[in-house]
Design a protein around this motif. Structure first.
Motif, PDB file in Angstrom:
ATOM      1  N   ILE A   1       0.832  -1.209   0.000  1.00 39.28           N
ATOM      2  CA  ILE A   1       0.000   0.000   0.000  1.00 39.28           C
ATOM      3  C   ILE A   1       0.863   1.255   0.000  1.00 39.28           C
ATOM      4  O   ILE A   1       0.573   2.231  -0.698  1.00 39.28           O
ATOM      5  CB  ILE A   1      -0.937  -0.001   1.230  1.00 39.28           C
ATOM      6  CG1 ILE A   1      -1.925  -1.162   1.147  1.00 39.28           C
ATOM      7  CG2 ILE A   1      -1.673   1.321   1.360  1.00 39.28           C
ATOM      8  CD1 ILE A   1      -2.895  -1.063  -0.007  1.00 39.28           C
ATOM      9  N   GLU A   2       1.967   1.198   0.765  1.00 33.50           N
ATOM     10  CA  GLU A   2       2.842   2.363   0.877  1.00 33.50           C
ATOM     11  C   GLU A   2       3.485   2.697  -0.468  1.00 33.50           C
ATOM     12  O   GLU A   2       3.592   3.876  -0.840  1.00 33.50           O
ATOM     13  CB  GLU A   2       3.923   2.093   1.938  1.00 33.50           C
ATOM     14  CG  GLU A   2       4.754   3.311   2.280  1.00 33.50           C
ATOM     15  CD  GLU A   2       5.794   3.006   3.339  1.00 33.50           C
ATOM     16  OE1 GLU A   2       6.557   3.909   3.682  1.00 33.50           O
ATOM     17  OE2 GLU A   2       5.839   1.842   3.808  1.00 33.50           O
ATOM     18  N   ARG A   3       3.911   1.683  -1.210  1.00 31.82           N
ATOM     19  CA  ARG A   3       4.523   1.926  -2.521  1.00 31.82           C
ATOM     20  C   ARG A   3       3.521   2.579  -3.482  1.00 31.82           C
ATOM     21  O   ARG A   3       3.841   3.533  -4.193  1.00 31.82           O
ATOM     22  CB  ARG A   3       5.039   0.611  -3.101  1.00 31.82           C
ATOM     23  CG  ARG A   3       6.350   0.145  -2.505  1.00 31.82           C
ATOM     24  CD  ARG A   3       7.032  -0.888  -3.391  1.00 31.82           C
ATOM     25  NE  ARG A   3       6.203  -2.092  -3.552  1.00 31.82           N
ATOM     26  CZ  ARG A   3       6.281  -3.147  -2.747  1.00 31.82           C
ATOM     27  NH1 ARG A   3       7.128  -3.145  -1.727  1.00 31.82           N
ATOM     28  NH2 ARG A   3       5.515  -4.200  -2.951  1.00 31.82           N
TER      29      ARG A   3
ATOM     30  N   TYR B   1      -0.171   9.976  -1.813  1.00 31.78           N
ATOM     31  CA  TYR B   1      -1.103   9.769  -0.719  1.00 31.78           C
ATOM     32  C   TYR B   1      -0.308   9.451   0.555  1.00 31.78           C
ATOM     33  O   TYR B   1       0.798   8.932   0.494  1.00 31.78           O
ATOM     34  CB  TYR B   1      -2.058   8.609  -1.017  1.00 31.78           C
ATOM     35  CG  TYR B   1      -3.125   8.923  -2.048  1.00 31.78           C
ATOM     36  CD1 TYR B   1      -3.215  10.185  -2.626  1.00 31.78           C
ATOM     37  CD2 TYR B   1      -4.041   7.953  -2.435  1.00 31.78           C
ATOM     38  CE1 TYR B   1      -4.181  10.467  -3.570  1.00 31.78           C
ATOM     39  CE2 TYR B   1      -5.016   8.223  -3.375  1.00 31.78           C
ATOM     40  CZ  TYR B   1      -5.072   9.497  -3.952  1.00 31.78           C
ATOM     41  OH  TYR B   1      -6.027   9.762  -4.874  1.00 31.78           O
ATOM     42  N   GLN B   2      -0.911   9.765   1.693  1.00 33.16           N
ATOM     43  CA  GLN B   2      -0.316   9.425   2.990  1.00 33.16           C
ATOM     44  C   GLN B   2      -1.042   8.208   3.558  1.00 33.16           C
ATOM     45  O   GLN B   2      -2.272   8.182   3.631  1.00 33.16           O
ATOM     46  CB  GLN B   2      -0.444  10.589   3.971  1.00 33.16           C
ATOM     47  CG  GLN B   2       0.036  10.289   5.384  1.00 33.16           C
ATOM     48  CD  GLN B   2       1.542  10.034   5.439  1.00 33.16           C
ATOM     49  OE1 GLN B   2       2.329  10.890   5.063  1.00 33.16           O
ATOM     50  NE2 GLN B   2       1.927   8.854   5.907  1.00 33.16           N
ATOM     51  N   VAL B   3      -0.267   7.189   3.954  1.00 32.68           N
ATOM     52  CA  VAL B   3      -0.851   5.990   4.552  1.00 32.68           C
ATOM     53  C   VAL B   3      -1.019   6.200   6.051  1.00 32.68           C
ATOM     54  O   VAL B   3      -0.092   6.628   6.745  1.00 32.68           O
ATOM     55  CB  VAL B   3       0.022   4.745   4.297  1.00 32.68           C
ATOM     56  CG1 VAL B   3      -0.597   3.523   4.974  1.00 32.68           C
ATOM     57  CG2 VAL B   3       0.180   4.509   2.803  1.00 32.68           C
ATOM     58  N   MET B   4      -2.216   5.895   6.523  1.00 36.27           N
ATOM     59  CA  MET B   4      -2.502   6.020   7.955  1.00 36.27           C
ATOM     60  C   MET B   4      -3.117   4.721   8.445  1.00 36.27           C
ATOM     61  O   MET B   4      -4.033   4.184   7.829  1.00 36.27           O
ATOM     62  CB  MET B   4      -3.463   7.186   8.207  1.00 36.27           C
ATOM     63  CG  MET B   4      -3.913   7.338   9.643  1.00 36.27           C
ATOM     64  SD  MET B   4      -5.077   8.718   9.802  1.00 36.27           S
ATOM     65  CE  MET B   4      -5.386   8.669  11.564  1.00 36.27           C
ATOM     66  N   VAL B   5      -2.602   4.211   9.551  1.00 36.37           N
ATOM     67  CA  VAL B   5      -3.170   3.015  10.181  1.00 36.37           C
ATOM     68  C   VAL B   5      -3.926   3.469  11.423  1.00 36.37           C
ATOM     69  O   VAL B   5      -3.339   4.026  12.352  1.00 36.37           O
ATOM     70  CB  VAL B   5      -2.076   1.999  10.553  1.00 36.37           C
ATOM     71  CG1 VAL B   5      -2.693   0.788  11.248  1.00 36.37           C
ATOM     72  CG2 VAL B   5      -1.314   1.556   9.313  1.00 36.37           C
ATOM     73  N   LEU B   6      -5.230   3.284  11.420  1.00 35.45           N
ATOM     74  CA  LEU B   6      -6.078   3.674  12.542  1.00 35.45           C
ATOM     75  C   LEU B   6      -6.472   2.405  13.300  1.00 35.45           C
ATOM     76  O   LEU B   6      -7.197   1.552  12.784  1.00 35.45           O
ATOM     77  CB  LEU B   6      -7.326   4.402  12.027  1.00 35.45           C
ATOM     78  CG  LEU B   6      -8.285   4.942  13.091  1.00 35.45           C
ATOM     79  CD1 LEU B   6      -7.595   5.955  14.000  1.00 35.45           C
ATOM     80  CD2 LEU B   6      -9.509   5.570  12.437  1.00 35.45           C
TER      81      LEU B   6
END
Length: 606
Positions: free
Chosen positions: A549-551, A558-563
């Protein structure tokens, strides 16, 4: 409950504007900062006799000229450190003198030596105090280490309560100890003058001694110089004095020098005249008090005050160590936590660190004072020498009025302290060689800490840096099932972004299929990704998924966020009943690059 215990032991928090009220008067400072130096007369002269005893009792007369040499060194140090106080009123002593005049590495060597020395100060003082207690109550000898550890804990708590309170407690034992030793000296001299002490108990000065050598005399002199440890503490703690701080510190240093010289001379002379020899289970001061006062109340008064001062002498380390650690941390050579004042306006982290380190040292050496003193002496004579050399360079560079006279004093001090340092290494190398290992390690740690802070500062600067554009968030929500906590977290994630992905880690295919069916039936508008874990690990498959997802997110800016949804039990002990998956995921992901990790807590009501 923890807060209640803390308030009981340490006291109420003090406001920042109450700091001036925590500063020390000269009499309180003499007690809190000179206790180490003054207490050293209880074991310094004994160390001289221990070395001379290897030759025989006839060699004890050499303790007199050796003491004269120690007093000359003391005078040179007092005058030299008085100059340091007025030249560096911000405190820091040998560390600042060496760093500013000799360079960073000599400064770190001085600072590291002093930090180690203050740890040894606590260990030696407490161990010596324990020896004094067990000399009077010899049945307690097997419990030396336990008694010493308990005393360190007590003195640590006392210092966490603040400078003023610790000074209030310390003042009485320190001055009672000085009074007790002066009583011993005065009564002992009176008995000598009135002929109550037979003159044949000691060898005559100048008596030829078979087997005596320069090596033994130098070893005895270097051992006796342990009585000078703690002299530099006042120059390190100038900010703790009331204004005018430098003037008050200088006067306190002078008072300490006079008292220390008087006690050292008196104890050494009486030990010689009484013909006292060192014993394993009774200290020299104990024997001297017994011969002076007998086995009465005054003997126990001397022993009690000696034990108290030896224990509370550790307070010199507790007063000077946090201030020196603050100076090093301010210069980014130690962790910044050492710059933070605690509830009672003291540098609590430094106090706690010192207490723990000294306990470990006492346990490692099993409370054996004699084994600790050589390391103790080396640790203090390195900064002694560097401070003198630093002041010489300062006078040569600045050439103020009267600089030649000042430089001459420092030249004499540098020569004597360096000579003592060389003697210590030559005569006690088998005992002090660890210094050559741990001091370079300490300096290396200082430099690594400094390098880290420089790297952090470089990466945190905003000037001239390109700020990468972020178009949107991709929010990943790890789920363990369909619950109220998950529903609340999904709804919150949808309020932040249109791109929300729920991730479920299944340990078998049937579980995976059941979860997909439940999710489809729930129909909340969020895509579910199920990951299969053959080895029953949640972290590994989730981490690999996030890498993918990060790649893709980087390509689209986009910024990856884990909630992470997390429920909080009403009672703290109930946490042990749950597997803490949220905590484990958060700990792992905090080390991942370019991923925002957030937790949405849900508090249970029952």
């Amino acid at each position: 409950m923890f807060t209640t215990i803390k308030r009981f032991l340490i006291g109420r928090p003090l406001r920042s504007n109450e700091l001036e009220g925590q500063k020390l008067t000269k009499l309180k400072a003499l007690a809190i900062l000179s206790s180490d130096a003054l207490s050293s007369v209880a074991y310094g002269p004994e160390q001289v006799l221990i070395v001379l005893a290897t030759v025989g009792a006839l060699a004890f007369w050499y303790s007199i000229p050796i003491t004269v040499g120690i007093l000359i060194l003391l005078a040179a140090l007092i005058v030299s450190y008085r100059q340091v106080i007025f030249s560096y009123p911000q405190g820091g002593g040998a560390y600042l003198v060496s760093k500013e005049n000799l360079g960073v590495s000599p400064g770190l060597l001085a600072g590291g030596s002093l930090l180690v020395d203050y740890i040894l100060t606590v260990a030696v003082s407490i161990s010596a105090g324990t020896d004094a207690i067990t000399s009077a109550f010899q049945s307690l000898h097997p419990y030396n280490v336990y008694i010493a550890v308990f005393l360190v804990l007590v003195i640590t708590i006392l210092n966490l309560r603040g400078l003023t309170e610790s000074a209030n407690v310390l003042a009485y034992p320190v001055y009672l100890f000085v009074l007790a030793l002066f009583l011993v000296i005065v009564v002992g001299l009176y008995k000598i003058v009135t002929g109550q002490i037979p003159p044949d108990l000691h060898p005559q000065i100048g008596t030829p001694v078979a087997g005596i050598s320069l090596f033994i005399l130098l070893k005895a002199f270097s051992s006796g110089c342990s009585a000078l440890t703690g002299v530099e503490a006042i120059s390190n703690a100038i900010p703790n004095f009331r204004e005018p701080a430098p003037k008050n510190a200088a006067r306190t240093l002078f008072m300490m020098g006079i008292i220390l010289a008087s006690l050292l001379a008196g104890i050494s002379f009486l030990a010689y005249w009484f013909g006292i020899a060192p014993e394993e289970k009774q200290t020299v001061v104990s024997q001297m008090a017994h011969k002076t006062f007998g086995n009465g109340i005054l003997y126990y008064f001397v022993q009690a005050t000696t034990a108290l001062i030896l224990v509370l002498a550790a307070n010199t380390g507790f007063s000077a160590f946090p201030q020196l650690a603050f100076n090093l941390a301010r210069d980014k050579f130690m962790p910044r936590m050492f710059t933070i004042r605690g509830d009672r306006l003291g540098y609590s982290n430094g106090i706690i660190f010192l207490g723990v380190a000294s306990i470990l040292l006492i346990i490692a050496f099993r409370g054996n004072t004699e084994r600790l003193i050589p390391l103790y002496a080396v640790g203090v004579f390195i900064p002694f020498t560097l401070a003198q050399c630093g002041m010489i360079v300062k006078w040569v560079r600045q050439k103020p009025k009267g600089w030649i006279g000042r430089m001459s004093v420092n030249c004499v001090g540098a020569f004597i302290t360096f000579s003592v340092l060389v003697i210590l290494f030559i005569t006690k190398f088998t005992q002090v060689w660890p210094v050559l290992i741990f001091l370079p390690i300490v300096m290396s740690v200082f430099k690594k800490v400094n390098r880290h802070y420089q790297d952090v500062g470089e990466q945190l600067r905003t000037e001239g840096m390109f700020q990468e554009e972020i178009r949107d968030n991709v929010i990943i929500v790890p789920v363990a099932g369909i619950t109220t906590v998950v529903e609340r977290t999904i709804n919150y994630a949808k309020s932040l972004s249109d791109q929300v992905i729920a991730v479920y880690v299944a340990f078998d295919h049937e579980d995976e299929k059941r979860m997909e069916e439940k999710w489809e039936k729930w129909n909340n508008g969020v895509r579910l990704v199920t990951l299969h874990s053959s080895y029953r690990s949640i972290i590994q498959p989730l981490s690999k998924f996030l890498e993918i997802i990060e790649r893709k997110a980087k390509e689209n800016k986009y910024q990856v966020m884990v909630l992470i949804p997390q429920f909080i039990p009403k009672k703290r002990w109930q946490n042990i009943l749950h597997n803490q998956s949220a905590l484990l995921i958060r700990m792992r992901l905090l080390w991942e690059k370019d991923i925002v990790v957030a937790t949405l807590p849900y508090h249970f009501k029952k």
